[in-house]
Structure formats: structure tokens, C-alpha cells
Design a protein around this motif. Sequence first.
Motif, PDB file in Angstrom:
ATOM      1  N   GLU A 103      11.486   8.647 -19.607  1.00 26.69           N
ATOM      2  CA  GLU A 103      10.569   7.523 -19.480  1.00 26.69           C
ATOM      3  C   GLU A 103      10.672   6.882 -18.103  1.00 26.69           C
ATOM      4  OE1 GLU A 103      11.660   5.018 -22.711  1.00 26.69           O
ATOM      5  OE2 GLU A 103      10.636   6.236 -24.235  1.00 26.69           O
ATOM      6  N   LEU A 104      11.885   6.838 -17.558  1.00 26.73           N
ATOM      7  CA  LEU A 104      12.058   6.286 -16.217  1.00 26.73           C
ATOM      8  C   LEU A 104      11.365   7.153 -15.169  1.00 26.73           C
ATOM      9  CD1 LEU A 104      15.813   5.200 -16.406  1.00 26.73           C
ATOM     10  CD2 LEU A 104      13.876   3.669 -15.966  1.00 26.73           C
ATOM     11  N   ASP A 105      11.427   8.455 -15.342  1.00 26.26           N
ATOM     12  CA  ASP A 105      10.776   9.368 -14.398  1.00 26.26           C
ATOM     13  C   ASP A 105       9.258   9.292 -14.490  1.00 26.26           C
ATOM     14  OD1 ASP A 105      13.219  10.230 -13.488  1.00 26.26           O
ATOM     15  OD2 ASP A 105      13.307  11.957 -14.849  1.00 26.26           O
ATOM     16  N   GLU A 106       8.757   9.106 -15.720  1.00 23.20           N
ATOM     17  CA  GLU A 106       7.312   9.147 -15.933  1.00 23.20           C
ATOM     18  C   GLU A 106       6.619   7.813 -15.685  1.00 23.20           C
ATOM     19  OE1 GLU A 106       6.852  10.617 -19.869  1.00 23.20           O
ATOM     20  OE2 GLU A 106       7.282  12.712 -19.328  1.00 23.20           O
ATOM     21  N   ASP A 107       7.280   6.707 -15.990  1.00 25.16           N
ATOM     22  CA  ASP A 107       6.631   5.393 -15.862  1.00 25.16           C
ATOM     23  C   ASP A 107       7.678   4.328 -15.543  1.00 25.16           C
ATOM     24  OD1 ASP A 107       4.960   3.239 -15.919  1.00 25.16           O
ATOM     25  OD2 ASP A 107       4.126   3.632 -17.912  1.00 25.16           O
ATOM     26  N   GLY A 108       8.143   4.347 -14.288  1.00 19.14           N
ATOM     27  CA  GLY A 108       9.168   3.399 -13.873  1.00 19.14           C
ATOM     28  C   GLY A 108       8.709   1.966 -13.919  1.00 19.14           C
ATOM     29  N   ASP A 109       7.418   1.719 -13.647  1.00 20.49           N
ATOM     30  CA  ASP A 109       6.896   0.351 -13.649  1.00 20.49           C
ATOM     31  C   ASP A 109       6.960  -0.251 -15.050  1.00 20.49           C
ATOM     32  OD1 ASP A 109       5.490  -1.877 -12.262  1.00 20.49           O
ATOM     33  OD2 ASP A 109       3.896  -1.376 -13.698  1.00 20.49           O
TER      34      ASP A 109
END
Length: 230
Positions: free
Chosen positions: A87-93
Amino acid sequence: MSPHHEIHRSHRIGWLRAAVLGANDGIVSTASLIVGIAASDATHDEIVLAGVAGLVAGAMSMAAGEYVSVSSQADTEQADLKRERKELDEDGDHEHKELAAIYVARGLDPVLAGQVAEQLMKHDALAAHARDELGISETGAARPTQAALTSAATFAVGAVLPLLIVLFAPETDLIVPVSAASLLFLTVLGMLAAYSGGAGIMKGAFRVVFWGALAMGLTAAVGSVFGTAV
């Protein structure tokens, strides 16, 4: 002026619980087994054999149970961390907003919460989310082998105590000395655990003594009834 150092006991909860549980189980189960076998009019050698078998079986059972349980916990933690890393790689915002929302819920101003989340994610985003979102920290991470060895060792230490009474007490009547000594051991164990955890000493001692006495009383009754029947 020297800095003020506060003393907290919450960090002891994990290892204290494991140690007390293992030793308590060792004393109660082995003493109960010995008392039950003694009440059936078994020979001294049979009582010793039963006690040793109970120690070995109980220690291995504790080790196996803890290993399986903590391994399952470790698997769950690793799965959660893998998903969080994705999830951090795909959507850090989105993850930044999610972390900031956690800090807002804990009482921080939204602007400050956003700044804190940003700084922590720059330092180690996965660790920040693991700790504050998932509740996983390095000190509290599941360690199956360590848990298994600790449980087996503390159980064995507890189980040895009533066994020593069997070896050194008069062979004619083992029920009274084993029961009395085991209740004394449980009292000391309960008091030490309560003191270390900052709880009431007498209350802690009473809990372990009550359940230990109940276990030994029931097994003595079963041993007496079935021993007579046989």
C-alpha cells in the motif's frame, strides 16, 4: 539538577506473564498429578515416574503450544506488513493521510499530525505504520522459538519443585508435604509476580493459591476414588 526518571512496569507484562504462567502451570499440574497418584496408593517409584513424565510431557506441551500460537501470530504480522508495504508503494499519499488521521484521533492538531506523519514516514514509513496503525513493534514482535523455549523452561522449573519434595520427603505420606510445599511455592510466585507488576501482593498470591489448591484437591479426590475402585 538530575533528570527525573519515572518507573513504569508495563514493559514487564509480556515476559512476566509468560514466566508466571509457565512456572504456575509447572507447579500446579505436576503437584496435582503427584497428589492424585499418591492418593491412589501407588508406590513411591510410581509416583516419581508419574511426576517426571508429567514434567517432560508438560514442558513439551507448553513449548509446542507456544510455538504454534506465536508462529501463527508471526505469520499474521508478516502478512500485514507485506500488505502495508504494498500500500505504501502504490499510494503513499493515502497512507500519509491515514497515519495523520491516527495522530489526530490521539489528540494532535491536524496540521501538526500531518507534519509528524510526514517526518516519521521519511525516516521509516513501514515502521511508522507498523507501530501506529498495526500495533506491531520490534520489541513486541512474535518470536516463536524464544516463546517455546521460555515456556518449556519456566514450566520445568515449576515442575521440579514438587518433584524435589517427593524425592526428599518421607515415603509414607506424600500428599500433605507435596500439597503444603506446592501451595507455599505458589504463594511466593504469586507475590513476586504481583510485586514485579505493581499489583496487590495479597491479591496476586490468593489467585494462584486458590486455583492450585482446587486443582490438587480435585485430583486427590479422583485418585482416591479410582484407586479404591481398582
